[in-house]
Design a protein around this motif. Structure first.
Motif, PDB file in Angstrom:
ATOM      1  N   PRO A   5      59.549 -17.994 -23.262  1.00 43.56           N
ATOM      2  CA  PRO A   5      58.166 -18.246 -23.701  1.00 43.56           C
ATOM      3  C   PRO A   5      58.004 -18.173 -25.212  1.00 43.56           C
ATOM      4  O   PRO A   5      57.190 -18.918 -25.774  1.00 43.56           O
ATOM      5  CB  PRO A   5      57.388 -17.138 -22.988  1.00 43.56           C
ATOM      6  CG  PRO A   5      58.192 -16.803 -21.793  1.00 43.56           C
ATOM      7  CD  PRO A   5      59.616 -16.960 -22.229  1.00 43.56           C
ATOM      8  N   PHE A   9      56.447 -21.073 -27.411  1.00 42.90           N
ATOM      9  CA  PHE A   9      55.282 -20.826 -28.269  1.00 42.90           C
ATOM     10  C   PHE A   9      55.509 -21.406 -29.651  1.00 42.90           C
ATOM     11  O   PHE A   9      54.636 -22.102 -30.199  1.00 42.90           O
ATOM     12  CB  PHE A   9      55.018 -19.319 -28.353  1.00 42.90           C
ATOM     13  CG  PHE A   9      53.774 -18.963 -29.115  1.00 42.90           C
ATOM     14  CD1 PHE A   9      52.579 -18.738 -28.450  1.00 42.90           C
ATOM     15  CD2 PHE A   9      53.779 -18.858 -30.501  1.00 42.90           C
ATOM     16  CE1 PHE A   9      51.427 -18.432 -29.140  1.00 42.90           C
ATOM     17  CE2 PHE A   9      52.639 -18.549 -31.204  1.00 42.90           C
ATOM     18  CZ  PHE A   9      51.455 -18.321 -30.513  1.00 42.90           C
ATOM     19  N   ALA A  45      49.945 -26.508 -24.464  1.00 43.40           N
ATOM     20  CA  ALA A  45      50.183 -25.304 -23.667  1.00 43.40           C
ATOM     21  C   ALA A  45      49.749 -25.508 -22.217  1.00 43.40           C
ATOM     22  O   ALA A  45      50.361 -24.964 -21.295  1.00 43.40           O
ATOM     23  CB  ALA A  45      49.456 -24.114 -24.288  1.00 43.40           C
ATOM     24  N   HIS A  49      53.160 -24.633 -20.480  1.00 38.50           N
ATOM     25  CA  HIS A  49      53.192 -23.245 -20.022  1.00 38.50           C
ATOM     26  C   HIS A  49      52.717 -23.159 -18.574  1.00 38.50           C
ATOM     27  O   HIS A  49      51.769 -23.837 -18.177  1.00 38.50           O
ATOM     28  CB  HIS A  49      52.279 -22.357 -20.878  1.00 38.50           C
ATOM     29  CG  HIS A  49      52.936 -21.833 -22.121  1.00 38.50           C
ATOM     30  ND1 HIS A  49      54.013 -20.982 -22.094  1.00 38.50           N
ATOM     31  CD2 HIS A  49      52.661 -22.039 -23.440  1.00 38.50           C
ATOM     32  CE1 HIS A  49      54.373 -20.684 -23.333  1.00 38.50           C
ATOM     33  NE2 HIS A  49      53.575 -21.327 -24.169  1.00 38.50           N
ATOM     34  N   TRP A  54      48.195 -18.584 -21.571  1.00 38.30           N
ATOM     35  CA  TRP A  54      48.835 -19.068 -22.788  1.00 38.30           C
ATOM     36  C   TRP A  54      48.003 -20.094 -23.558  1.00 38.30           C
ATOM     37  O   TRP A  54      47.947 -20.042 -24.797  1.00 38.30           O
ATOM     38  CB  TRP A  54      50.218 -19.650 -22.465  1.00 38.30           C
ATOM     39  CG  TRP A  54      51.293 -18.630 -22.375  1.00 38.30           C
ATOM     40  CD1 TRP A  54      51.989 -18.256 -21.252  1.00 38.30           C
ATOM     41  CD2 TRP A  54      51.830 -17.838 -23.438  1.00 38.30           C
ATOM     42  NE1 TRP A  54      52.905 -17.290 -21.540  1.00 38.30           N
ATOM     43  CE2 TRP A  54      52.838 -17.017 -22.887  1.00 38.30           C
ATOM     44  CE3 TRP A  54      51.555 -17.747 -24.802  1.00 38.30           C
ATOM     45  CZ2 TRP A  54      53.561 -16.116 -23.658  1.00 38.30           C
ATOM     46  CZ3 TRP A  54      52.285 -16.842 -25.574  1.00 38.30           C
ATOM     47  CH2 TRP A  54      53.271 -16.042 -25.001  1.00 38.30           C
ATOM     48  N   HIS A  58      47.157 -19.935 -27.631  1.00 45.13           N
ATOM     49  CA  HIS A  58      47.475 -21.008 -28.580  1.00 45.13           C
ATOM     50  C   HIS A  58      46.221 -21.510 -29.290  1.00 45.13           C
ATOM     51  O   HIS A  58      46.257 -21.815 -30.489  1.00 45.13           O
ATOM     52  CB  HIS A  58      48.156 -22.161 -27.841  1.00 45.13           C
ATOM     53  CG  HIS A  58      49.594 -21.917 -27.548  1.00 45.13           C
ATOM     54  ND1 HIS A  58      50.592 -22.076 -28.489  1.00 45.13           N
ATOM     55  CD2 HIS A  58      50.226 -21.517 -26.412  1.00 45.13           C
ATOM     56  CE1 HIS A  58      51.767 -21.794 -27.954  1.00 45.13           C
ATOM     57  NE2 HIS A  58      51.573 -21.452 -26.690  1.00 45.13           N
TER      58      HIS A  58
END
Length: 239
Positions: A5, A9, A45, A49, A54, A58
């Motif tokens: 992750p 990111f 995201a 994700h 998440w 973001h």
């Protein structure tokens, strides 16, 4: 697509910089450029994700960075914040497990459902709150806990009695065959690895208990609602 992750990111934020640079090139107002980048990060995201939280992280990241730079905070505060975060959470980018403290409803339920005389292990035990409660209300249990983050482990070391096994280690280094009942309050990201280890090592009839977090495609033997503020539950698998 991306196993880590943290790497994902960084990738999303790097891609989101493109609309920010475009806004700077065309001399749009800076808040608009940052807003476009934040929306781009949010959109990516949502696609990349799996976890629902998440995209919101973001979305807030670049605006938060911009606001922080305007506050003219001395740099050493950021270093202190980093050190404190590491002490509390450990290597969260690798473990993907924040610090969760079990609520009173979970403690009371555990004290009722664990069979007599069990060898009990709390995985990711935090400050040892679960073990302290069980030591008081279930003296028949053989209690152990494992925690990696330094500060929570030190708090447990200072407060737990000597009869409780208190380890600072990665739970993956332990043999689950040594325990009859294992309790975990981790995160969705950590559950697949926990399940694989439990299936490989726990003995027949042993019990795995997860606070709130399910295991994909593994129906629990029993689900016990906790009726707490987050509508939590204990998910129980018998091996």
């Amino acid at each position: 697509m991306f196993a880590k992750p943290a790497r994902l990111f960084l990738l999303i934020q790097a891609v989101a910089v493109i609309p920010l640079l475009a806004g700077l090139y065309f001399q749009w107002p800076l808040p608009i450029s940052i807003g476009l980048a934040a929306v781009a990060a949010f959109t990516l995201a949502r696609v990349w994700h799996e976890e629902a939280w998440w995209p919101w992280i973001h979305l807030a990241f670049l605006p938060a960075v911009f606001i922080t730079t305007q506050l003219q905070i001395d740099s050493y505060w950021f270093l202190l914040a980093f050190i404190l975060t590491w002490l509390i959470f450990g290597r969260i980018s690798a473990s993907r497990v924040p610090l969760f403290l079990s609520e009173q409803q979970a403690l009371e339920a555990l004290a009722q459902i664990i069979p007599p005389g069990q060898r009990f292990l709390d995985v990711g035990a935090g400050t040892g709150r679960v073990l302290a409660y069980l030591a008081q209300h279930r003296p028949d249990l053989q209690l152990s806990g494992v925690e990696m983050a330094l500060l929570p482990w030190l708090m447990g070391r200072c407060t737990l009695g000597s009869r409780i096994g208190w380890l600072r280690a990665d739970y993956q280094t332990l043999d689950f065959a040594d325990y009859d009942c294992i309790y975990a309050y981790l995160s969705p990201a950590a559950m697949p690895d926990l399940w694989r280890k439990a299936r490989a090592e726990m003995k027949e009839g042993a019990i795995l208990i997860s606070n709130s977090f399910a295991i994909d495609e593994q129906e629990p033997t029993q689900t016990l609602p906790l009726h707490d503020w987050k509508n939590g539950k204990l998910l129980i698998w018998q091996m």
